[in-house]
Design a protein around this motif. Structure first.
Motif, PDB file in Angstrom:
ATOM      1  N   PRO A 201       0.793  -1.239   0.000  1.00  0.00           N
ATOM      2  CA  PRO A 201       0.000   0.000   0.000  1.00  0.00           C
ATOM      3  C   PRO A 201       0.825   1.288   0.000  1.00  0.00           C
ATOM      4  N   GLN A 202       2.154   1.172   0.083  1.00  0.00           N
ATOM      5  CA  GLN A 202       3.009   2.367   0.082  1.00  0.00           C
ATOM      6  C   GLN A 202       2.647   3.340   1.212  1.00  0.00           C
ATOM      7  N   GLY A 203       2.354   2.779   2.379  1.00  0.00           N
ATOM      8  CA  GLY A 203       2.064   3.612   3.544  1.00  0.00           C
ATOM      9  C   GLY A 203       0.661   4.167   3.594  1.00  0.00           C
ATOM     10  N   ARG A 204      -0.192   3.794   2.654  1.00  0.00           N
ATOM     11  CA  ARG A 204      -1.563   4.295   2.641  1.00  0.00           C
ATOM     12  C   ARG A 204      -2.490   3.363   3.423  1.00  0.00           C
ATOM     13  N   ARG A 205      -3.501   3.964   4.047  1.00  0.00           N
ATOM     14  CA  ARG A 205      -4.588   3.180   4.642  1.00  0.00           C
ATOM     15  C   ARG A 205      -5.665   3.036   3.567  1.00  0.00           C
TER      16      ARG A 205
ATOM     17  N   PRO B 163     -10.098   5.561  11.359  1.00  0.00           N
ATOM     18  CA  PRO B 163      -9.685   6.735  10.599  1.00  0.00           C
ATOM     19  C   PRO B 163     -10.131   6.649   9.138  1.00  0.00           C
ATOM     20  N   ARG B 164     -10.230   7.818   8.517  1.00  0.00           N
ATOM     21  CA  ARG B 164     -10.675   7.865   7.131  1.00  0.00           C
ATOM     22  C   ARG B 164      -9.626   7.246   6.215  1.00  0.00           C
ATOM     23  N   PRO B 165     -10.047   6.490   5.191  1.00  0.00           N
ATOM     24  CA  PRO B 165      -9.073   5.890   4.273  1.00  0.00           C
ATOM     25  C   PRO B 165      -8.257   6.952   3.538  1.00  0.00           C
ATOM     26  N   ASP B 166      -7.016   6.609   3.242  1.00  0.00           N
ATOM     27  CA  ASP B 166      -6.171   7.482   2.425  1.00  0.00           C
ATOM     28  C   ASP B 166      -6.427   7.280   0.939  1.00  0.00           C
ATOM     29  N   HIS B 167      -6.929   6.101   0.586  1.00  0.00           N
ATOM     30  CA  HIS B 167      -7.154   5.788  -0.826  1.00  0.00           C
ATOM     31  C   HIS B 167      -8.217   4.696  -0.889  1.00  0.00           C
TER      32      HIS B 167
END
Length: 340
Positions: free
Chosen positions: A30-34, A93-97
């Motif tokens: 995920p490259q650090g994304r949630r 928490p809200r998703p990053d992607h």
């Protein structure tokens, strides 16, 4: 609250092209994304959602994975798709992607239009539309228009489109990036032929990359920055100007399968059916005598793959296969008789 828009990647592509395999690869990298994932299936049995939930982890917990079955979300934008996106946006928490895997029969453009709705456009942007195309099938002309059978009465300039070619062209027309799957099966010549066919269909320049088993640097797929919801005019559809559409050319059946002795024998039956009844897609799980794991069956046309994936657990050891074909080719009684 952050005012930054949440990027969405729409992964489209025909039945069995490899969309789920790509999504699973992105979830593992995920490259650090949630991440959050919405997966849609054309059929009641959620095989793809099951495979994706198996990849749930801290960056994409199971609560961030939502599955919509028995239909294409392009047909239920207001009733199902938008409420589901709202649900994902409300996660803490809200998703990053957000990743969206459409059904193999879905048309991407209705989804693009939905993101231009007032309730969404200030909070979400479509980072990119990624079309996964089966290089071997494209090169073999599986999605080509039927030049030998023009439209009604054979009038001049009649439409030669088949249901397959129409869906394929709509998916390519909306794409920002095309990934050629099954490149190893197609070979260099097949990949080159598929590339030329796609470029000929595309309404604008496209990046086309071959992949194997869904593996690609996630930075190529996540971070396109296309803002596709603001670029609808450059993404034509066969259904532009229509208030609604359906998938009446295709149908699905759920076939219950008794416990099997020989996985190879079952795979041979599925392959034979694909050839004799023009089956487009078969997927599902089957119980095998003496085996605690489920046997996963995945077939695209006559290509059949099977493997044991995970224990049945508390669920009944009842095998079910989802079979998808053009409606004219789907003989449910013949399927049950052949697979019983």
């Amino acid at each position: 609250m952050s005012l930054e828009k949440v990027p969405v990647t729409i992964v489209t592509g025909f039945l069995g092209a490899g969309k789920t395999t790509l999504i699973r690869h992105l979830m593992r990298n995920p490259q650090g994304r949630r991440l959050a994932v919405l997966v849609n299936e054309f059929g009641d049995v959620g095989v793809d959602g099951d495979l994706i939930r198996a990849c749930a982890d801290a960056d994409c917990p199971e609560s961030n994975i939502v599955e919509l079955t028995n239909g294409c979300i392009c047909c239920t934008v207001a009733d199902e798709f938008i409420p589901t996106i709202e649900k994902l946006m409300a996660l803490e928490p809200r998703p990053d992607h957000i990743l969206i895997e459409t059904s193999g029969l879905a048309l991407p453009k209705p989804l693009l239009k939905a993101f231009d709705w007032p309730g969404l456009r200030s909070r979400i942007t479509i980072d990119g539309v990624v079309a996964v195309a089966d290089a071997e099938a494209v090169a073999a002309g599986r999605f080509a228009p039927d030049e030998e059978n023009p439209g009604e009465a054979g009038e001049a300039g009649a439409d030669h489109e088949t249901p397959l070619s129409e869906v394929f062209e709509d998916q390519i027309a909306c794409a920002d990036l095309v990934l050629l799957s099954k490149a190893d099966l197609a070979g260099e010549e097949g990949v080159a032929a598929a590339r030329q066919i796609i470029l000929a269909e595309a309404p604008r320049p496209l990046s086309i990359l071959p992949i194997h088993e869904g593996e690609i640097d996630p930075r190529v797929v996540l971070g396109i920055g296309a803002a596709a919801e603001a670029d609808l005019a450059a993404r034509p559809s066969h259904h532009d100007g229509e208030d609604e559409h359906d998938h009446e050319d295709f149908d699905t059946a759920i076939i219950e399968i008794p416990e099997q002795k020989d996985p190879q024998a079952l795979a041979a039956k599925v392959e034979a059916l694909a050839r004799t009844q023009k089956i487009l897609r078969v997927k599902g799980h089957v119980a095998v005598e003496g085996k605690p794991l489920r046997l996963l069956i995945q077939a695209v046309g006559p290509r059949v793959r099977h493997q044991f994936d995970r224990p049945w657990g508390a669920s009944p050891r009842q095998g079910r296969l989802v079979v998808i074909a053009e409606k004219a080719d789907l003989d449910v009684d013949a399927l049950r008789a052949a697979l019983a």
